[in-house]
Design an enzyme around this catalytic site. Structure first.
Site, PDB file in Angstrom:
ATOM      1  N   GLY A   1       0.803  -1.226   0.000  1.00 33.34           N
ATOM      2  CA  GLY A   1       0.000   0.000   0.000  1.00 33.34           C
ATOM      3  C   GLY A   1       0.833   1.271   0.000  1.00 33.34           C
TER       4      GLY A   1
ATOM      5  N   ASN B   1       1.628   3.028  -2.606  1.00 32.90           N
ATOM      6  CA  ASN B   1       0.979   4.002  -3.507  1.00 32.90           C
ATOM      7  C   ASN B   1      -0.222   4.656  -2.830  1.00 32.90           C
ATOM      8  OD1 ASN B   1       2.164   4.230  -6.307  1.00 32.90           O
ATOM      9  ND2 ASN B   1       2.224   2.018  -5.972  1.00 32.90           N
TER      10      ASN B   1
ATOM     11  N   GLU C   1       6.382   5.943  -9.246  1.00 28.93           N
ATOM     12  CA  GLU C   1       4.946   5.680  -9.038  1.00 28.93           C
ATOM     13  C   GLU C   1       4.377   6.614  -7.974  1.00 28.93           C
ATOM     14  OE1 GLU C   1       3.643   1.592  -8.575  1.00 28.93           O
ATOM     15  OE2 GLU C   1       5.515   0.871  -9.433  1.00 28.93           O
TER      16      GLU C   1
ATOM     17  N   ASP D   1      -4.888  -4.386 -18.150  1.00 25.42           N
ATOM     18  CA  ASP D   1      -3.791  -3.452 -18.470  1.00 25.42           C
ATOM     19  C   ASP D   1      -3.984  -2.762 -19.818  1.00 25.42           C
ATOM     20  OD1 ASP D   1      -2.417  -3.949 -16.113  1.00 25.42           O
ATOM     21  OD2 ASP D   1      -1.153  -5.503 -16.980  1.00 25.42           O
TER      22      ASP D   1
ATOM     23  N   HIS E   1       0.592   0.830 -13.320  1.00 24.05           N
ATOM     24  CA  HIS E   1       1.345  -0.332 -13.776  1.00 24.05           C
ATOM     25  C   HIS E   1       2.827   0.043 -13.835  1.00 24.05           C
ATOM     26  CE1 HIS E   1       1.770  -4.226 -15.688  1.00 24.05           C
ATOM     27  NE2 HIS E   1       2.644  -3.663 -16.491  1.00 24.05           N
TER      28      HIS E   1
ATOM     29  N   ASN F   1      -5.685   2.588 -12.530  1.00 20.79           N
ATOM     30  CA  ASN F   1      -4.715   1.596 -12.075  1.00 20.79           C
ATOM     31  C   ASN F   1      -3.317   2.128 -12.374  1.00 20.79           C
ATOM     32  OD1 ASN F   1      -3.729  -0.993 -11.178  1.00 20.79           O
ATOM     33  ND2 ASN F   1      -3.381  -1.521 -13.319  1.00 20.79           N
TER      34      ASN F   1
ATOM     35  N   LYS G   1      -6.651  -8.597  -7.898  1.00 22.04           N
ATOM     36  CA  LYS G   1      -7.784  -9.320  -8.473  1.00 22.04           C
ATOM     37  C   LYS G   1      -8.350  -8.502  -9.627  1.00 22.04           C
ATOM     38  CE  LYS G   1     -12.159 -11.565  -7.212  1.00 22.04           C
ATOM     39  NZ  LYS G   1     -12.441 -11.777  -8.608  1.00 22.04           N
TER      40      LYS G   1
HETATM   41  C1  GRF Z   1       3.113  -1.264  -7.622  1.00 20.52           C
HETATM   42  O1  GRF Z   1       4.354  -1.581  -8.193  1.00 20.52           O
HETATM   43  C2  GRF Z   1       2.091  -1.048  -8.712  1.00 20.52           C
HETATM   44  O2  GRF Z   1       2.623  -0.579  -9.901  1.00 20.52           O
HETATM   45  C3  GRF Z   1       1.522  -2.421  -8.919  1.00 20.52           C
HETATM   46  O3  GRF Z   1       1.521  -3.019  -7.648  1.00 20.52           O
HETATM   47  C4  GRF Z   1       2.519  -2.416  -6.839  1.00 20.52           C
HETATM   48  C5  GRF Z   1       1.833  -1.961  -5.581  1.00 20.52           C
HETATM   49  O4  GRF Z   1       2.742  -1.494  -4.623  1.00 20.52           O
HETATM   50  N1  GRF Z   1       0.221  -2.345  -9.556  1.00 20.52           N
HETATM   51  P1  GRF Z   1       2.206  -0.861  -3.283  1.00 20.52           P
HETATM   52  O5  GRF Z   1       1.325  -1.916  -2.605  1.00 20.52           O
HETATM   53  O6  GRF Z   1       1.441   0.380  -3.611  1.00 20.52           O
HETATM   54  O7  GRF Z   1       3.430  -0.579  -2.458  1.00 20.52           O
END
Ligand code: GRF
Length: 218
Positions: A16, A18, A184, A155, A114, A112, A96
């Site tokens: 988590g 992000n 990110e 994606d 990626h 999302n 999921k």
């Molecule tokens: C990230 O690398 C994102 O790009 C991918 O899953 C990962 C999640 O990381 N979809 P976090 O749980 O936010 O640390």
């Protein structure tokens, strides 16, 4: 569904980080007109749930295994989203596939992130460290980050923001993942900010940023 003021539900299965980056940007006032109203996870141990609880944000642990049928699972999810007046969904490491019933209700309102430059290195099996392994195996010099709208294909939806990240000769999948993850944490809050400001227009596969001056510090 109203475009302004984002009532965000974050879907996360893992650390988590992000989610934390987005939450910090909201708390710092860098993203206005948005709040996280619910954090949903299919993994009861997800770090995202811990962060949510620490910040007094409602959480929901819900997984397909708790239900007999897929429709029942998705119906419950939809009810919960309605209960919290969610109008925007942020997938942040959610492991999921989101069902088409949700995608239809939240058309162009699910994003999302990626950890590569889609459409390359996306699709089935391309998650987590596998993405970075594939980038290195293909001897790419450049990787990156993509924020995209979620549509019915994995994606695949319209791209909102992308940023490149260099790949260096000494990279391992882990070192590349760490460099990408830093980016990110910059780009995902930027994308959410654009939605909160009502500056994203989506027509088919084309995303237009209205009055473009991208940057969370601008
Ligand atoms: C990230 O690398 C994102 O790009 C991918 O899953 C990962 C999640 O990381 N979809 P976090 O749980 O936010 O640390």
């Amino acid at each position: 569904m109203s475009n302004r003021y984002l009532n965000i539900a974050v879907f996360a299965s893992g650390k988590g980080s992000n989610f934390r980056a987005i939450l910090n940007a909201i708390k710092a006032g860098k993203i206005q007109d948005a709040r996280v109203v619910l954090v949903i996870s299919n993994n009861s141990d997800a770090g995202a749930l811990v962060t949510a609880r620490e910040n007094n944000i409602p959480t929901l642990h819900i997984s397909r295994m708790q239900f007999l049928a897929e429709e029942e699972f998705n119906g419950t999810l939809l009810e919960k989203l309605k209960e919290y007046s969610v109008n925007f969904i942020v997938l942040a490491g959610y492991m999921k596939k989101v069902d088409v019933s949700l995608i239809r209700v939240f058309k162009n309102r699910i994003v999302n992130i990626h950890p590569a430059l889609l459409p390359k290195f996306g699709g089935s099996g391309m998650y987590g460290i596998h993405v970075h392994e594939a980038v290195i195996a293909e001897k790419e010099n450049i990787s990156g980050v993509t924020v995209h709208i979620v549509d019915e294909e994995y994606d695949h939806g319209p791209i909102v923001l992308q940023q490149t990240v260099p790949v260096v000769d000494s990279d391992t999948p882990e070192s590349l993942a760490a460099r990408v993850l830093k980016v990110e944490h910059e780009i995902y809050p930027e994308a959410v900010k654009l939605f909160a400001e009502g500056r994203i227009k989506v027509e088919g596969q084309i995303v237009t940023i209205i009055n473009s001056q991208v940057g969370i510090n601008k």
